[in-house]
Design a protein around this motif. Structure first.
Motif, PDB file in Angstrom:
ATOM      1  N   ILE A   5       0.824  -1.216   0.000  1.00 26.62           N
ATOM      2  CA  ILE A   5       0.000   0.000   0.000  1.00 26.62           C
ATOM      3  C   ILE A   5       0.858   1.266   0.000  1.00 26.62           C
ATOM      4  O   ILE A   5       0.347   2.358  -0.162  1.00 26.62           O
ATOM      5  N   HIS A   6       2.160   1.106   0.188  1.00 27.13           N
ATOM      6  CA  HIS A   6       3.039   2.263   0.272  1.00 27.13           C
ATOM      7  C   HIS A   6       3.741   2.515  -1.056  1.00 27.13           C
ATOM      8  O   HIS A   6       4.099   1.578  -1.762  1.00 27.13           O
ATOM      9  N   PRO A   7       3.957   3.786  -1.412  1.00 19.70           N
ATOM     10  CA  PRO A   7       4.650   4.081  -2.670  1.00 19.70           C
ATOM     11  C   PRO A   7       6.118   3.669  -2.599  1.00 19.70           C
ATOM     12  O   PRO A   7       6.698   3.568  -1.521  1.00 19.70           O
ATOM     13  N   ASP A   8       6.702   3.431  -3.759  1.00 17.21           N
ATOM     14  CA  ASP A   8       8.107   3.057  -3.851  1.00 17.21           C
ATOM     15  C   ASP A   8       8.973   4.245  -3.436  1.00 17.21           C
ATOM     16  O   ASP A   8       8.806   5.349  -3.933  1.00 17.21           O
ATOM     17  N   TYR A   9       9.888   4.034  -2.526  1.00 19.36           N
ATOM     18  CA  TYR A   9      10.769   5.070  -1.997  1.00 19.36           C
ATOM     19  C   TYR A   9      12.170   4.749  -2.489  1.00 19.36           C
ATOM     20  O   TYR A   9      12.739   3.723  -2.116  1.00 19.36           O
ATOM     21  N   HIS A  10      12.716   5.610  -3.355  1.00 15.30           N
ATOM     22  CA  HIS A  10      13.966   5.306  -4.025  1.00 15.30           C
ATOM     23  C   HIS A  10      14.842   6.556  -4.151  1.00 15.30           C
ATOM     24  O   HIS A  10      14.411   7.646  -3.809  1.00 15.30           O
ATOM     25  N   GLU A  11      16.043   6.388  -4.684  1.00 11.10           N
ATOM     26  CA  GLU A  11      16.987   7.500  -4.810  1.00 11.10           C
ATOM     27  C   GLU A  11      16.808   8.210  -6.149  1.00 11.10           C
ATOM     28  O   GLU A  11      16.692   7.568  -7.192  1.00 11.10           O
ATOM     29  N   ILE A  12      16.761   9.570  -6.106  1.00 13.47           N
ATOM     30  CA  ILE A  12      16.704  10.396  -7.313  1.00 13.47           C
ATOM     31  C   ILE A  12      17.771  11.483  -7.200  1.00 13.47           C
ATOM     32  O   ILE A  12      18.341  11.686  -6.137  1.00 13.47           O
ATOM     33  N   THR A  13      18.006  12.185  -8.299  1.00 16.43           N
ATOM     34  CA  THR A  13      18.935  13.307  -8.307  1.00 16.43           C
ATOM     35  C   THR A  13      18.145  14.587  -8.479  1.00 16.43           C
ATOM     36  O   THR A  13      17.301  14.688  -9.369  1.00 16.43           O
ATOM     37  N   LYS A  23      21.786  14.001  -4.382  1.00 16.77           N
ATOM     38  CA  LYS A  23      20.943  12.806  -4.379  1.00 16.77           C
ATOM     39  C   LYS A  23      20.120  12.794  -3.105  1.00 16.77           C
ATOM     40  O   LYS A  23      20.584  13.179  -2.043  1.00 16.77           O
ATOM     41  N   THR A  24      18.887  12.353  -3.250  1.00 11.39           N
ATOM     42  CA  THR A  24      17.997  12.230  -2.102  1.00 11.39           C
ATOM     43  C   THR A  24      17.052  11.068  -2.358  1.00 11.39           C
ATOM     44  O   THR A  24      16.997  10.530  -3.459  1.00 11.39           O
ATOM     45  N   ARG A  25      16.305  10.707  -1.360  1.00 12.17           N
ATOM     46  CA  ARG A  25      15.313   9.637  -1.529  1.00 12.17           C
ATOM     47  C   ARG A  25      13.937  10.269  -1.625  1.00 12.17           C
ATOM     48  O   ARG A  25      13.643  11.235  -0.939  1.00 12.17           O
ATOM     49  N   SER A  26      13.102   9.730  -2.524  1.00 10.87           N
ATOM     50  CA  SER A  26      11.802  10.328  -2.791  1.00 10.87           C
ATOM     51  C   SER A  26      10.862   9.293  -3.395  1.00 10.87           C
ATOM     52  O   SER A  26      11.284   8.226  -3.824  1.00 10.87           O
ATOM     53  N   THR A  27       9.589   9.641  -3.457  1.00  9.04           N
ATOM     54  CA  THR A  27       8.614   8.817  -4.167  1.00  9.04           C
ATOM     55  C   THR A  27       8.403   9.340  -5.581  1.00  9.04           C
ATOM     56  O   THR A  27       7.602   8.804  -6.332  1.00  9.04           O
ATOM     57  N   TYR A  28       9.124  10.415  -5.973  1.00  6.58           N
ATOM     58  CA  TYR A  28       9.013  11.017  -7.301  1.00  6.58           C
ATOM     59  C   TYR A  28       9.578  10.085  -8.365  1.00  6.58           C
ATOM     60  O   TYR A  28      10.682   9.564  -8.223  1.00  6.58           O
ATOM     61  N   GLY A  29       8.857   9.882  -9.450  1.00  8.82           N
ATOM     62  CA  GLY A  29       9.363   9.161 -10.603  1.00  8.82           C
ATOM     63  C   GLY A  29       9.807   7.744 -10.330  1.00  8.82           C
ATOM     64  O   GLY A  29       9.220   7.027  -9.524  1.00  8.82           O
ATOM     65  N   LYS A  30      10.876   7.364 -11.053  1.00  7.56           N
ATOM     66  CA  LYS A  30      11.441   6.022 -10.932  1.00  7.56           C
ATOM     67  C   LYS A  30      12.851   6.146 -10.360  1.00  7.56           C
ATOM     68  O   LYS A  30      13.434   7.219 -10.373  1.00  7.56           O
ATOM     69  N   PRO A  31      13.413   5.046  -9.888  1.00 10.30           N
ATOM     70  CA  PRO A  31      14.788   5.102  -9.374  1.00 10.30           C
ATOM     71  C   PRO A  31      15.744   5.658 -10.435  1.00 10.30           C
ATOM     72  O   PRO A  31      15.695   5.276 -11.596  1.00 10.30           O
ATOM     73  N   GLY A  32      16.582   6.619 -10.025  1.00  6.94           N
ATOM     74  CA  GLY A  32      17.553   7.206 -10.935  1.00  6.94           C
ATOM     75  C   GLY A  32      17.049   8.404 -11.720  1.00  6.94           C
ATOM     76  O   GLY A  32      17.816   9.026 -12.451  1.00  6.94           O
ATOM     77  N   ASP A  33      15.766   8.776 -11.593  1.00  7.91           N
ATOM     78  CA  ASP A  33      15.229   9.935 -12.307  1.00  7.91           C
ATOM     79  C   ASP A  33      15.893  11.223 -11.825  1.00  7.91           C
ATOM     80  O   ASP A  33      16.448  11.281 -10.733  1.00  7.91           O
ATOM     81  N   VAL A  34      15.799  12.276 -12.664  1.00 11.22           N
ATOM     82  CA  VAL A  34      16.360  13.584 -12.335  1.00 11.22           C
ATOM     83  C   VAL A  34      15.221  14.583 -12.200  1.00 11.22           C
ATOM     84  O   VAL A  34      14.370  14.688 -13.086  1.00 11.22           O
TER      85      VAL A  34
END
Length: 75
Positions: A5-13, A23-34
């Motif tokens: 039920i939780h959104p994917d929490y991954h690293e973005i730039t 670099k930070t961790r976010s629910t924005y986009g996909k892993p590795g997105d800018v």
């Protein structure tokens, strides 16, 4: 936590307006997105004391001024 039920929490730039990035961790986009910021704490007048310039990407500032330009403050 409940499963699935939780959104994917991954690293973005994140790229700031001056080109610096971090670099930070976010629910924005996909892993590795800018995520490129149009306005941030280095350029927004609220943090710069009114000395920064707003970039008018996609005409948002000009649209706002056209729509609300007649509402001037009386001096």
């Amino acid at each position: 936590m409940k499963a699935d039920i939780h959104p994917d929490y991954h690293e973005i730039t994140v790229v700031m307006t001056d080109g610096t990035e971090y670099k930070t961790r976010s629910t924005y986009g996909k892993p590795g997105d800018v995520l490129r910021l149009d306005i941030d704490s280095k350029s927004h007048p609220a943090w710069t004391g009114g000395t920064g310039r707003l970039l008018d990407r996609a005409g948002q500032v000009s649209k706002f001024n056209k729509k609300f330009g007649g509402f001037g403050l009386k001096r």
